[in-house]
Design a protein around this motif. Structure first.
Motif, PDB file in Angstrom:
ATOM      1  N   THR A 142      16.415  -9.738  -3.221  1.00  0.00           N
ATOM      2  CA  THR A 142      14.961  -9.850  -3.356  1.00  0.00           C
ATOM      3  C   THR A 142      14.603 -10.943  -4.356  1.00  0.00           C
ATOM      4  O   THR A 142      13.706 -11.768  -4.112  1.00  0.00           O
ATOM      5  N   TRP A 143      15.290 -10.955  -5.489  1.00  0.00           N
ATOM      6  CA  TRP A 143      15.045 -12.022  -6.482  1.00  0.00           C
ATOM      7  C   TRP A 143      15.391 -13.381  -5.881  1.00  0.00           C
ATOM      8  O   TRP A 143      14.638 -14.350  -6.047  1.00  0.00           O
ATOM      9  N   LYS A 144      16.494 -13.458  -5.184  1.00  0.00           N
ATOM     10  CA  LYS A 144      16.928 -14.724  -4.588  1.00  0.00           C
ATOM     11  C   LYS A 144      15.926 -15.213  -3.546  1.00  0.00           C
ATOM     12  O   LYS A 144      15.614 -16.405  -3.480  1.00  0.00           O
ATOM     13  N   LEU A 226       5.852  -9.285  -5.710  1.00  0.00           N
ATOM     14  CA  LEU A 226       5.870 -10.564  -5.014  1.00  0.00           C
ATOM     15  C   LEU A 226       6.021 -10.303  -3.518  1.00  0.00           C
ATOM     16  O   LEU A 226       6.867  -9.509  -3.103  1.00  0.00           O
ATOM     17  N   THR A 227       5.216 -10.961  -2.707  1.00  0.00           N
ATOM     18  CA  THR A 227       5.214 -10.731  -1.264  1.00  0.00           C
ATOM     19  C   THR A 227       5.428 -12.050  -0.527  1.00  0.00           C
ATOM     20  O   THR A 227       5.607 -13.112  -1.130  1.00  0.00           O
ATOM     21  N   GLU A 228       5.367 -11.980   0.787  1.00  0.00           N
ATOM     22  CA  GLU A 228       5.502 -13.182   1.606  1.00  0.00           C
ATOM     23  C   GLU A 228       4.385 -14.177   1.315  1.00  0.00           C
ATOM     24  O   GLU A 228       4.537 -15.383   1.512  1.00  0.00           O
ATOM     25  N   ALA A 229       3.261 -13.666   0.855  1.00  0.00           N
ATOM     26  CA  ALA A 229       2.145 -14.554   0.524  1.00  0.00           C
ATOM     27  C   ALA A 229       2.471 -15.474  -0.647  1.00  0.00           C
ATOM     28  O   ALA A 229       1.808 -16.484  -0.853  1.00  0.00           O
ATOM     29  N   HIS A 230       3.510 -15.122  -1.417  1.00  0.00           N
ATOM     30  CA  HIS A 230       3.912 -15.915  -2.574  1.00  0.00           C
ATOM     31  C   HIS A 230       5.157 -16.751  -2.280  1.00  0.00           C
ATOM     32  O   HIS A 230       5.872 -17.147  -3.202  1.00  0.00           O
TER      33      HIS A 230
END
Length: 473
Positions: A142-144, A226-230
């Protein structure tokens, strides 16, 4: 550091392995010995296989250990020793393992270890941890995915930070008791070291890993918010920075980091930042200045506006780039968290440590300006966080750490603040006053000190019933 003693052999003889450990370790040995003698393996077989798993540096360190033992061939019992030492033996055996893993330059004539060689070893472990981390951390991907990296240079900075608190800058040698203290109290390095060694033995083929150390504590927290929007967001810190700061938190807060604010995503606005961080529980404030210095402050209590300082003695400040250092409370004063806006007689902004105009970390309400003073009595061994005392902000992030706090039904109505205020005439009073909800502001909140003095002298504030309609920041 010497060869195996009879006590070590006796210890290995009676050490107990779980059935799962026994199966994984036996399979690992057989894989290396495949096509040849299954009773022992050659150093070159290990070198070829393990370089692909953990790289050259850690491979050569473990081979140095094998070569330090009296056995010429690496049979199954010798092959197991690094794993057994890390998992079943005490710190003394781990110090011997580390010492025997170093090059010939690793020890002085009197038997103490050369600090430079210890630094290289610790750095190799921290860099190699990048390979094991995806296997032992559910949150790494997720961080990556959101662009967080694990670069060698930052990993080396983290390794230096691990060691520095246990020796003096002028030293060239490190005593055995100092090394034991380092291994005893630096749980982050201890976990990395264990997982790197276990990763070697759990690796069976490029497409298959078997997990040892099923109960280790994750060093990298889960990432939320943090989502796909970011997806176009570019982080200002790296994974080693997160691991370093997270390791200093209370264990109840290490499980997750919640993304609250980024000036890159949400805009360069102090009021927008406040709207995202008020009443959100403990937070980590991360600042990058225009000199590319990176630093942070941990606030253990929810941010809320008021005249008094908040927080407690678990507050901390950090430098992250170019060096990683942490500054815990001196308990000399309680100036941990300050947040104030829209006042004419007091500083308007967010502060951590120090005092008015001499802050450990200060973000002015006029976005873009910040301060980190040369000295700060609130935090132990403090050094200036930024390159310049008065700095310009390049980027700001705020993260909630731990679980989201549960707010009571009436938590949005009023907040009672009690504090000691020094008025213009020098008199100090302990007062209790009611502030409106921190997400609202009013012209009636200006000149709060003067209004408090009037109230204390018996004057009723008739205009309190004439507040404007609620407004968002």
């Amino acid at each position: 550091m010497g060869n195996s003693t009879s006590n070590e052999k006796q210890q290995q003889k009676y050490v107990s392995l779980t059935p799962q450990e026994q199966r994984i370790l036996e399979n690992s040995f057989k894989l290396l010995a495949s096509g040849g003698n299954t009773k022992d393996i050659k150093t070159e077989q290990i070198r070829i296989a393990w370089r692909a798993i953990v790289g050259d540096a850690m491979t050569e360190y473990v081979i140095n250990f094998f070569n330090s033992r009296p056995k010429k061939a690496i049979d199954y019992s010798l092959y197991l020793e690094p794993y057994l030492i890390m998992e079943k033996y005490d710190k003394t055996q781990q110090i011997n393992f580390l010492g025997n893993s170093l090059s010939e330059k690793g020890a002085s004539p009197d038997g103490n270890l050369v600090l430079e060689e210890i630094q290289k070893y610790v750095s190799a472990v921290v860099k190699t941890y990048r390979r094991a981390l995806p296997f032992y951390s559910d949150s790494f991907e997720t961080w990556k995915k959101h662009g967080y990296r694990y670069e060698d240079q930052t990993a080396e900075t983290l390794a230096n930070a691990f060691l520095k608190q246990f020796y003096k800058e002028s030293k060239t040698l490190i005593l055995e008791e100092e090394l034991e203290k380092f291994l005893q109290y630096n749980f982050s390095f201890q976990i990395m070291w264990r997982e790197v060694i276990a990763y070697l033995y759990g690796y069976r083929a490029p497409d298959r890993l078997e997990k040892l150390l099923v109960n280790t504590e994750p060093l990298l927290p889960a990432l939320e918010g943090l989502t796909e929007a970011h997806k176009n967001y570019k982080p200002i810190m790296e994974i080693p920075h997160t691991i370093y700061m997270n390791s200093h938190l209370h264990y109840t807060l290490r499980n997750k980091w919640r993304f609250l604010f980024s000036s890159k995503i949400m805009g360069e606005s102090f009021s927008t930042m406040l709207g995202k961080i008020l009443n959100r529980g403990p937070t980590m404030l991360v600042v990058e200045d225009e000199d590319n210095y990176l630093f942070a402050g941990f606030a253990p209590q929810s941010w809320s506006k008021g005249l008094n300082f908040g927080g407690d003695d678990t507050s901390m400040l950090f430098t992250l780039r170019p060096e990683m250092r942490s500054f815990a409370s001196t308990k000399y004063n309680d100036h941990y968290q300050y947040l104030h806006i829209s006042q004419q007689t007091l500083p308007n902004g967010l502060g951590m440590g120090g005092q008015f105009n001499y802050w450990g970390l200060w973000l002015d309400s006029e976005y873009g300006k910040g301060q980190s003073s040369e000295t700060c009595t609130t935090f132990r061994d403090y050094v200036q966080l930024s390159k310049q005392k008065e700095f310009r902000i390049k980027n700001v992030e705020v993260w909630g750490v731990g679980d989201e706090p549960k707010l009571s039904e009436d938590s949005d109505d009023e907040e009672i603040n009690v504090g000691r205020i020094k008025f213009k005439n020098g008199t100090k009073f302990l007062i209790s006053f009611v502030l409106q909800d921190t997400n609202k502001k009013s012209v009636l909140d200006k000149n709060l000190e003067d209004r408090v003095m009037l109230q204390m002298s018996g004057h009723k504030m008739h205009s309190e019933g004439l507040r404007e309609p609620e407004m968002d920041l």
